[in-house]
Scaffold this motif. Structure first.
Motif, PDB file in Angstrom:
ATOM      1  N   ASP A 266      25.568 -12.139 -26.010  1.00 57.03           N
ATOM      2  CA  ASP A 266      25.971 -11.046 -25.136  1.00 57.03           C
ATOM      3  C   ASP A 266      27.087 -10.287 -25.835  1.00 57.03           C
ATOM      4  O   ASP A 266      28.264 -10.546 -25.631  1.00 57.03           O
ATOM      5  CB  ASP A 266      26.445 -11.591 -23.794  1.00 57.03           C
ATOM      6  CG  ASP A 266      26.791 -10.463 -22.810  1.00 57.03           C
ATOM      7  OD1 ASP A 266      26.259  -9.343 -22.987  1.00 57.03           O
ATOM      8  OD2 ASP A 266      27.611 -10.709 -21.914  1.00 57.03           O
ATOM      9  N   SER A 276      24.078 -16.324 -18.078  1.00 54.91           N
ATOM     10  CA  SER A 276      23.351 -15.133 -18.482  1.00 54.91           C
ATOM     11  C   SER A 276      22.470 -14.641 -17.341  1.00 54.91           C
ATOM     12  O   SER A 276      22.370 -13.442 -17.077  1.00 54.91           O
ATOM     13  CB  SER A 276      22.514 -15.444 -19.721  1.00 54.91           C
ATOM     14  OG  SER A 276      21.672 -14.334 -20.019  1.00 54.91           O
ATOM     15  N   PRO A 280      26.385  -9.880 -14.766  1.00 52.07           N
ATOM     16  CA  PRO A 280      27.771  -9.621 -15.131  1.00 52.07           C
ATOM     17  C   PRO A 280      28.722 -10.133 -14.055  1.00 52.07           C
ATOM     18  O   PRO A 280      28.411 -10.167 -12.889  1.00 52.07           O
ATOM     19  CB  PRO A 280      27.847  -8.102 -15.246  1.00 52.07           C
ATOM     20  CG  PRO A 280      26.443  -7.595 -15.303  1.00 52.07           C
ATOM     21  CD  PRO A 280      25.598  -8.640 -14.624  1.00 52.07           C
TER      22      PRO A 280
END
Length: 280
Positions: A266, A276, A280
């Motif tokens: 990332d 992941s 976010p």
């Protein structure tokens, strides 16, 4: 009547004859010799009154019979030695019983200065260094395959030489790349720190301490930014053009170790699959 003058042994008249006077009276020559003369140990004949008599210990000899039993040289006026009851002149004694010099092959005469080592004997002036050919005398020496060297010559000829300074190693030293080094010569190529007894590595055959090698040549950990030297069993992980220490290879969010686990890059970070997928 005139007084008699007779031999005390045979009673024959001594008038007009040669005689020898003793405390016991006069003796004609034959009676004197038979009574008082010693028997020669060599020829077993009487040593007459008119012969020069020589003796050694309890043995008596005619002058001509007192000789070396080997070369027959007269010992009347010569130094001699008695060996197993035989009389020997000095030359014959030395030839038969004295040591031979291992260098020149000549007899080492009794009483002369000599050196003995390993069952061999040398004249003092014949015991030489095989290198400089100077007398070794009482100096320290090193034997090597039948030769003998003074310490400086032995060190010059056989002592190992330091791979860095080319000087002799007379004691101690360390081995690096199968070559001998003075302990003080084995130093880090960059910082000159002594490396003997320390962990170090090399590059292009030049030795480096761990710190200098890491700073100069090792890849940097993408997490902690410190060098990854991989020494002492250290392990690391590489991905594309980035590297991590095993202990630094973890999820940027939850800090879970990613060693041996699936991960998702990332940007500049790596995430575990759980983080992941969480977004976010």
């Amino acid at each position: 009547m005139s007084e008699t003058f007779d031999c005390a042994k045979c009673s024959e008249s001594l008038y007009g004859r040669k005689y020898i006077q003793t405390d016991n009276g006069p003796y004609c020559v034959p009676c004197y010799d038979n009574t008082f003369a010693k028997t020669c140990s060599e020829c077993q004949q009487l040593i007459g009154h008119d012969s020069r008599e020589l003796f050694y210990e309890d043995r008596h000899f005619h002058e001509g019979c007192f000789r070396c039993c080997r070369c027959q040289r007269s010992l009347a006026d010569e130094p001699f030695t008695c060996q197993d009851s035989e009389l020997l002149c000095n030359d014959c004694y030395c030839s038969a019983f004295s040591s031979k010099c291992s260098a020149c092959g000549e007899t080492v005469m009794p009483g002369s200065r000599k050196l003995e080592y390993g069952g061999q004997t040398w004249h003092e002036h014949c015991f030489l260094c095989s290198g400089c050919e100077q007398p070794l005398g009482s100096r320290s020496f090193v034997p090597d395959k039948g030769a003998h060297y003074c310490v400086p010559c032995y060190e010059s000829k056989f002592a190992p030489r330091c791979a860095r300074c080319s000087k002799m190693l007379t004691q101690g030293g360390v081995t690096y790349r199968d070559q001998p080094w003075h302990r003080e010569c084995l130093v880090c190529t960059w910082c000159q720190k002594p490396l003997a007894g320390q962990q170090f590595t090399s590059r292009n055959e030049d030795p480096y301490c761990v710190d200098c090698f890491g700073e100069l040549f090792a890849p940097k950990c993408s997490s902690c930014k410190r060098p990854i030297v991989g020494l002492g069993g250290g392990k690391y992980v590489s991905f594309e053009d980035r590297h991590w220490h095993h202990s630094c290879f973890s999820c940027a969010r939850c800090s879970t170790s990613l060693v041996g686990q699936g991960f998702v890059p990332d940007g500049d970070q790596v995430l575990c699959q759980g983080c992941s997928q969480a977004g976010p």
